[in-house]
Write a protein that holds these residues in place. Structure first.
Motif, mmCIF file in Angstrom:
data_model
loop_
_atom_site.group_PDB
_atom_site.id
_atom_site.type_symbol
_atom_site.label_atom_id
_atom_site.label_comp_id
_atom_site.label_asym_id
_atom_site.label_seq_id
_atom_site.Cartn_x
_atom_site.Cartn_y
_atom_site.Cartn_z
ATOM 1 N N TRP A 1 0.845 -1.180 0.000
ATOM 2 C CA TRP A 1 0.000 0.000 0.000
ATOM 3 C C TRP A 1 0.882 1.232 0.000
ATOM 4 C CZ3 TRP A 1 -1.187 3.309 4.361
ATOM 5 C CH2 TRP A 1 -0.471 3.002 5.513
ATOM 6 N N ASN A 2 0.336 2.287 -0.537
ATOM 7 C CA ASN A 2 1.068 3.520 -0.727
ATOM 8 C C ASN A 2 0.887 4.410 0.508
ATOM 9 O OD1 ASN A 2 2.152 5.929 -1.594
ATOM 10 N ND2 ASN A 2 1.154 5.875 -3.591
ATOM 11 N N ARG A 3 1.759 4.243 1.489
ATOM 12 C CA ARG A 3 1.651 4.998 2.743
ATOM 13 C C ARG A 3 1.648 6.516 2.512
ATOM 14 N NH1 ARG A 3 2.459 3.748 8.148
ATOM 15 N NH2 ARG A 3 3.235 1.699 7.550
ATOM 16 N N PRO A 4 2.559 7.077 1.683
ATOM 17 C CA PRO A 4 2.541 8.535 1.509
ATOM 18 C C PRO A 4 1.215 9.061 0.961
ATOM 19 C CG PRO A 4 4.588 7.622 0.663
ATOM 20 C CD PRO A 4 3.692 6.463 0.983
ATOM 21 N N ALA A 5 0.576 8.313 0.063
ATOM 22 C CA ALA A 5 -0.696 8.765 -0.500
ATOM 23 C C ALA A 5 -1.806 8.722 0.546
ATOM 24 C CB ALA A 5 -1.077 7.906 -1.705
ATOM 25 N N PHE A 6 -1.855 7.660 1.337
ATOM 26 C CA PHE A 6 -2.917 7.522 2.329
ATOM 27 C C PHE A 6 -2.715 8.404 3.554
ATOM 28 C CE2 PHE A 6 -4.072 3.695 -0.047
ATOM 29 C CZ PHE A 6 -5.455 3.778 -0.005
ATOM 30 N N THR A 7 -1.498 8.877 3.798
ATOM 31 C CA THR A 7 -1.259 9.725 4.962
ATOM 32 C C THR A 7 -1.118 11.202 4.598
ATOM 33 O OG1 THR A 7 1.118 9.274 4.841
ATOM 34 C CG2 THR A 7 -0.199 7.868 6.313
ATOM 35 N N ALA A 8 -1.200 11.531 3.319
ATOM 36 C CA ALA A 8 -1.129 12.934 2.894
ATOM 37 C C ALA A 8 -2.321 13.700 3.460
ATOM 38 C CB ALA A 8 -1.120 13.022 1.374
ATOM 39 N N THR A 9 -2.068 14.928 3.895
ATOM 40 C CA THR A 9 -3.131 15.711 4.527
ATOM 41 C C THR A 9 -3.763 16.739 3.592
ATOM 42 O OG1 THR A 9 -1.462 17.211 5.423
ATOM 43 C CG2 THR A 9 -2.198 15.406 6.844
ATOM 44 N N SER A 10 -3.261 16.873 2.384
ATOM 45 C CA SER A 10 -3.899 17.776 1.423
ATOM 46 C C SER A 10 -4.250 16.986 0.165
ATOM 47 C CB SER A 10 -2.980 18.948 1.064
ATOM 48 O OG SER A 10 -1.939 18.523 0.212
ATOM 49 N N LEU A 11 -5.266 17.439 -0.522
ATOM 50 C CA LEU A 11 -5.715 16.753 -1.727
ATOM 51 C C LEU A 11 -4.611 16.693 -2.775
ATOM 52 C CD1 LEU A 11 -7.992 15.418 -3.365
ATOM 53 C CD2 LEU A 11 -8.591 17.709 -4.163
ATOM 54 N N SER A 12 -3.938 17.796 -3.013
ATOM 55 C CA SER A 12 -2.894 17.816 -4.049
ATOM 56 C C SER A 12 -1.744 16.873 -3.703
ATOM 57 C CB SER A 12 -2.380 19.233 -4.281
ATOM 58 O OG SER A 12 -1.817 19.750 -3.097
ATOM 59 N N ASP A 13 -1.367 16.809 -2.413
ATOM 60 C CA ASP A 13 -0.296 15.893 -2.004
ATOM 61 C C ASP A 13 -0.730 14.431 -2.165
ATOM 62 O OD1 ASP A 13 1.332 18.017 -1.405
ATOM 63 O OD2 ASP A 13 1.023 17.901 0.771
ATOM 64 N N ALA A 14 -1.982 14.139 -1.851
ATOM 65 C CA ALA A 14 -2.489 12.768 -1.974
ATOM 66 C C ALA A 14 -2.525 12.333 -3.435
ATOM 67 C CB ALA A 14 -3.879 12.661 -1.350
ATOM 68 N N ILE A 15 -2.980 13.215 -4.308
ATOM 69 C CA ILE A 15 -3.022 12.893 -5.746
ATOM 70 C C ILE A 15 -1.605 12.707 -6.284
ATOM 71 C CG2 ILE A 15 -3.595 13.798 -8.034
ATOM 72 C CD1 ILE A 15 -6.130 15.014 -6.749
ATOM 73 N N LYS A 16 -0.706 13.586 -5.885
ATOM 74 C CA LYS A 16 0.680 13.496 -6.340
ATOM 75 C C LYS A 16 1.329 12.194 -5.855
ATOM 76 C CE LYS A 16 4.997 16.109 -6.325
ATOM 77 N NZ LYS A 16 5.670 17.311 -5.820
#
Length: 164
Positions: A44-59
Motif C-alpha cells: 500500500w502507498n503509505r505517503p498517498a494515504f497519509t497525505a493531509t492535502s488533496l494535491s499531495d495525496a493525488i501526487k
C-alpha cells in the motif's frame, strides 16, 4: 448411529491429515519460509494515504495530470445524514481501467480508497466512505495506457463522521 470401525476410520484419516498439514505449516512459519504478512497484506502507498492535502495525496498516488471524463459514474446520495457512512458506487466505463482512486477533498486524509483491477475486469466498486464535512468526492481512474481521468460529485453532510 453407533461407532463402528467403518465410520471411525475416515474421520481418523481426516484428523491425521489435518494435524500433518498444521505441523508442516508451523515448521514453514518457524523457518521463515512462509510469511503470512507478505501473503495476506498487499503493498500500500503509505505517503498517498497519509497525505493531509488533496494535491499531495493525488501526487503521491501518481495520478496527476488527469482530464475530466464522463466515462466515470459516481452514484451516491446528495445529502448524507451521517458522515460516518456515506454509500458510494463508482463505475468506470473507460477501456482497460486499472486503478480507481477515491478522494474526499475536505477530509483530514483525502485518499479514501485505491483499488487495482485485473485486465479485462469491470472496474466497479461500492464503498462506505467517512466524510468529515460536506465535500466533493473526486474519483481518478488510471487506464492501461497510463492516461488518467477524473470526475467529481458534491455531497452534503449534516453530521460529520471523521471526529473532531
Amino acid at each position: 448411529m453407533p461407532a463402528t470401525a467403518s465410520n471411525i476410520d475416515p474421520l481418523r484419516r481426516i484428523i491425521l491429515r489435518s494435524a500433518g498439514a498444521s505441523g508442516a505449516i508451523s515448521v514453514l512459519l518457524a523457518a521463515g519460509l512462509l510469511r503470512p504478512t507478505g501473503v495476506l497484506a498487499a503493498e500500500w502507498n503509505r505517503p498517498a494515504f497519509t497525505a493531509t492535502s488533496l494535491s499531495d495525496a493525488i501526487k503521491a498516488s501518481g495520478l496527476t495530470g488527469s482530464v475530466e471524463s464522463n466515462g466515470i459514474v459516481i452514484k451516491t446520495v446528495e445529502i448524507a445524514e451521517n458522515g460516518a457512512q456515506v454509500p458510494v458506487e463508482v463505475v468506470s466505463n473507460i477501456a482497460d481501467s486499472q486503478t480507481i482512486a477515491v478522494f474526499v477533498d475536505k477530509n483530514p486524509l483525502p485518499l479514501a480508497a485505491s483499488l487495482n483491477f485485473a485486465k479485462g475486469t469491470l472496474a466497479r466498486v461500492r464503498l462506505q466512505l467517512k466524510m468529515a464535512e460536506s465535500s466533493r468526492i473526486r474519483v481518478v481512474v488510471k487506464a492501461a495506457d497510463g492516461k488518467t481521468y477524473h470526475t467529481s460529485r458534491e455531497v452534503k453532510v449534516t453530521l460529520g463522521g471523521c471526529g473532531g
